[in-house]
Design an enzyme around this catalytic site. Sequence first.
Site: not given
Ligand SMILES: CC(C)(COP(=O)(O)OP(=O)(O)OC[C@H]1O[C@@H](n2cnc3c(N)ncnc32)[C@H](O)[C@@H]1OP(=O)(O)O)[C@@H](O)C(=O)NCCC(=O)NCCS
Length: 129
Positions: A84, A96
């Site tokens: 979710e 996702y």
């Molecule tokens: C969402 C989260 C888990 C992603 O992890 P991350 O290590 O920052 O992301 P990654 O560097 O692995 O990026 C993976 C993909 O996420 C998306 N993404 C990451 N940051 C983004 C941003 N600021 N805006 C849009 N897309 C983004 C992109 O699709 C990216 O792929 P790409 O690099 O090929 O464009 C992280 O930002 C986080 O912990 N956020 C706060 C908590 C949260 O929202 N958790 C998920 C709850 S369901």
Amino acid sequence: MAQIYAAAFPDMRPWSAAEIADLLCNPMIEAITGDDAFGLTQTIAGESELLTLAVHPGAQGKGTGRALLREWLGKNGVQVAFLEVAADNTAAIALYHSTGFAQEGLRPAYYPRKNAPPADAILMRRQLP
Ligand SMILES: CC(C)(COP(=O)(O)OP(=O)(O)OC[C@H]1O[C@@H](n2cnc3c(N)ncnc32)[C@H](O)[C@@H]1OP(=O)(O)O)[C@@H](O)C(=O)NCCC(=O)NCCS
């Protein structure tokens, strides 16, 4: 993990270290961990749910979230993965979608927010080979 969670989800009720430790006593719940990041999954009879995924803000955008997701989806015995996510969490939804998840449902006003109206939850699912 509690510190990473609180930093990654500043608008949500924090999870205490004791709550996380309690969850990890459940043999169906597993942690996947990376630098300044973790995820918790619960797997029952081949169906695995991502309970949370949190990358510390200082470590975001460097591929860690994608790597943790890949580790989860590569685990033996996972046939269906689901999760979710808040409807306004565009970064997580993009991650996702790009890993093969598709929307399966919507829970209106599901996530309470500290200083804002509750956010809808999008339910996503991916069938694994
Ligand atoms: C969402 C989260 C888990 C992603 O992890 P991350 O290590 O920052 O992301 P990654 O560097 O692995 O990026 C993976 C993909 O996420 C998306 N993404 C990451 N940051 C983004 C941003 N600021 N805006 C849009 N897309 C983004 C992109 O699709 C990216 O792929 P790409 O690099 O090929 O464009 C992280 O930002 C986080 O912990 N956020 C706060 C908590 C949260 O929202 N958790 C998920 C709850 S369901």
